[in-house]
Design a protein around this motif. Structure first.
Motif, PDB file in Angstrom:
ATOM      1  N   ALA A   1      -4.180  -1.437  -0.446  1.00 55.72           N
ATOM      2  CA  ALA A   1      -4.171  -1.232   1.003  1.00 55.72           C
ATOM      3  C   ALA A   1      -2.787  -1.508   1.575  1.00 55.72           C
ATOM      4  CB  ALA A   1      -5.216  -2.139   1.670  1.00 55.72           C
ATOM      5  N   ILE A   2      -2.133  -2.575   1.107  1.00 56.39           N
ATOM      6  CA  ILE A   2      -0.790  -2.906   1.582  1.00 56.39           C
ATOM      7  C   ILE A   2       0.192  -1.803   1.200  1.00 56.39           C
ATOM      8  CG2 ILE A   2       1.160  -4.486   1.274  1.00 56.39           C
ATOM      9  CD1 ILE A   2      -0.885  -6.765   1.028  1.00 56.39           C
TER      10      ILE A   2
ATOM     11  N   ILE B   1      -6.587  -5.170  -2.061  1.00 53.93           N
ATOM     12  CA  ILE B   1      -5.675  -5.668  -1.025  1.00 53.93           C
ATOM     13  C   ILE B   1      -4.278  -5.111  -1.271  1.00 53.93           C
ATOM     14  CG2 ILE B   1      -4.511  -7.716  -0.126  1.00 53.93           C
ATOM     15  CD1 ILE B   1      -7.108  -9.262  -0.630  1.00 53.93           C
ATOM     16  N   LYS B   2      -3.822  -5.156  -2.517  1.00 53.36           N
ATOM     17  CA  LYS B   2      -2.500  -4.621  -2.853  1.00 53.36           C
ATOM     18  C   LYS B   2      -2.439  -3.119  -2.600  1.00 53.36           C
ATOM     19  CE  LYS B   2       1.020  -4.339  -6.477  1.00 53.36           C
ATOM     20  NZ  LYS B   2       1.305  -2.915  -6.193  1.00 53.36           N
TER      21      LYS B   2
ATOM     22  N   ILE C   1      -7.736   4.247   0.672  1.00 56.50           N
ATOM     23  CA  ILE C   1      -7.413   3.034  -0.078  1.00 56.50           C
ATOM     24  C   ILE C   1      -8.055   3.080  -1.461  1.00 56.50           C
ATOM     25  CG2 ILE C   1      -7.755   0.528  -0.161  1.00 56.50           C
ATOM     26  CD1 ILE C   1      -7.507   0.606   2.951  1.00 56.50           C
TER      27      ILE C   1
ATOM     28  N   TYR D   1      -9.011  -5.137   6.208  1.00 53.86           N
ATOM     29  CA  TYR D   1      -7.821  -5.336   7.045  1.00 53.86           C
ATOM     30  C   TYR D   1      -7.569  -6.827   7.268  1.00 53.86           C
ATOM     31  CZ  TYR D   1      -7.270  -0.399   8.330  1.00 53.86           C
ATOM     32  OH  TYR D   1      -7.041   0.948   8.312  1.00 53.86           O
TER      33      TYR D   1
ATOM     34  N   GLN E   1      -3.271 -12.034   3.459  1.00 51.97           N
ATOM     35  CA  GLN E   1      -2.378 -11.994   2.301  1.00 51.97           C
ATOM     36  C   GLN E   1      -0.913 -11.922   2.726  1.00 51.97           C
ATOM     37  OE1 GLN E   1      -3.421 -12.118  -1.123  1.00 51.97           O
ATOM     38  NE2 GLN E   1      -1.254 -12.652  -1.202  1.00 51.97           N
TER      39      GLN E   1
ATOM     40  N   VAL F   1      -5.955  -8.208   4.266  1.00 48.51           N
ATOM     41  CA  VAL F   1      -4.559  -7.776   4.186  1.00 48.51           C
ATOM     42  C   VAL F   1      -3.687  -8.656   5.085  1.00 48.51           C
ATOM     43  CG1 VAL F   1      -2.944  -5.933   4.810  1.00 48.51           C
ATOM     44  CG2 VAL F   1      -5.001  -5.394   3.501  1.00 48.51           C
TER      45      VAL F   1
END
Length: 207
Positions: free
Chosen positions: A17-18, A14-15, A34, A56, A62, A59
């Motif tokens: 991807a962000i 997740i991090k 990613i 997504y 989050q 994300v």
């Protein structure tokens, strides 16, 4: 190499991807890219999330939770109703000023989700959660201060968020600090007036 469980890998992906999509945009956020951002195999992304849309969705969740947490921490415990609304609005605006890329990425993901059926539920969840939390904070402030709401808390939340989304978009596109502050003050004043029944609603023409 030590095995990393899906539960451990999930926040890392997740991090990643962000970080990637913040720099390069949503269009760049393929599972391959990613995975490369984190330095793992592409299969790891699919094993952990199933599909790109599932990642997504995570994300969006989050980013939403992070922003909500910052606003909730700013909620005063003993202020009046007007001061509480103003404090919460100022705290949310501070996230726009200090973390514009997070708001931009959320906006980009929201527009992407509108055209992606598999993300419709995530988009509804994002706006639903933000609206529910805003309504909860308004309700708590009203109950704590003995303030009788003239409109449902959800209506007040929707009104505030509609104006705030517009201000956020303007800040990202055409920033003007002085004008933004005036507009934010006007928005808070309008919310307080609507909540107190002091705003006369103009009838709309019948279609």
């Amino acid at each position: 190499m030590a095995h990393v469980s899906a539960a451990e890998r999930r926040p890392q992906l997740i991090k990643a991807a962000i970080d990637l999509m913040t720099r390069e945009g949503v269009a760049a956020g393929s599972t391959r890219a990613i995975a490369a951002e984190l330095g793992v195999a592409q299969a790891t992304v699919h094993y952990t999330f199933g599909t790109k849309e599932d990642l997504y969705r995570a994300v969006m969740e989050q980013l939403t939770h992070d922003l909500i947490a910052q606003v909730e921490r700013a909620a005063p415990a003993d202020a009046g109703f007007e001061e509480t609304v103003a404090t919460l609005a100022a705290a949310l605006w501070q996230t726009v000023r200090e973390q514009p890329t997070a708001h931009q990425l959320l906006t980009e993901l929201s527009m992407f989700a509108l055209r992606t059926p598999r993300l419709q539920e995530a988009l509804e969840g994002h706006y639903g959660e933000v609206t529910a939390v805003t309504a909860k904070l308004v309700t708590e402030a009203a109950e704590r201060t003995g303030h009788q709401l003239a409109q449902p808390a959800e209506t007040l939340a929707r009104f505030f968020l509609a104006g705030f989304d517009g201000l956020s978009a303007q800040h990202l596109s055409l920033p003007d600090e002085e004008a933004e502050l005036t507009c934010l003050q006007a928005l808070v004043s309008a919310v307080v007036a609507l909540a107190g029944g002091r705003m006369e609603l103009v009838p709309l023409p019948k279609s």
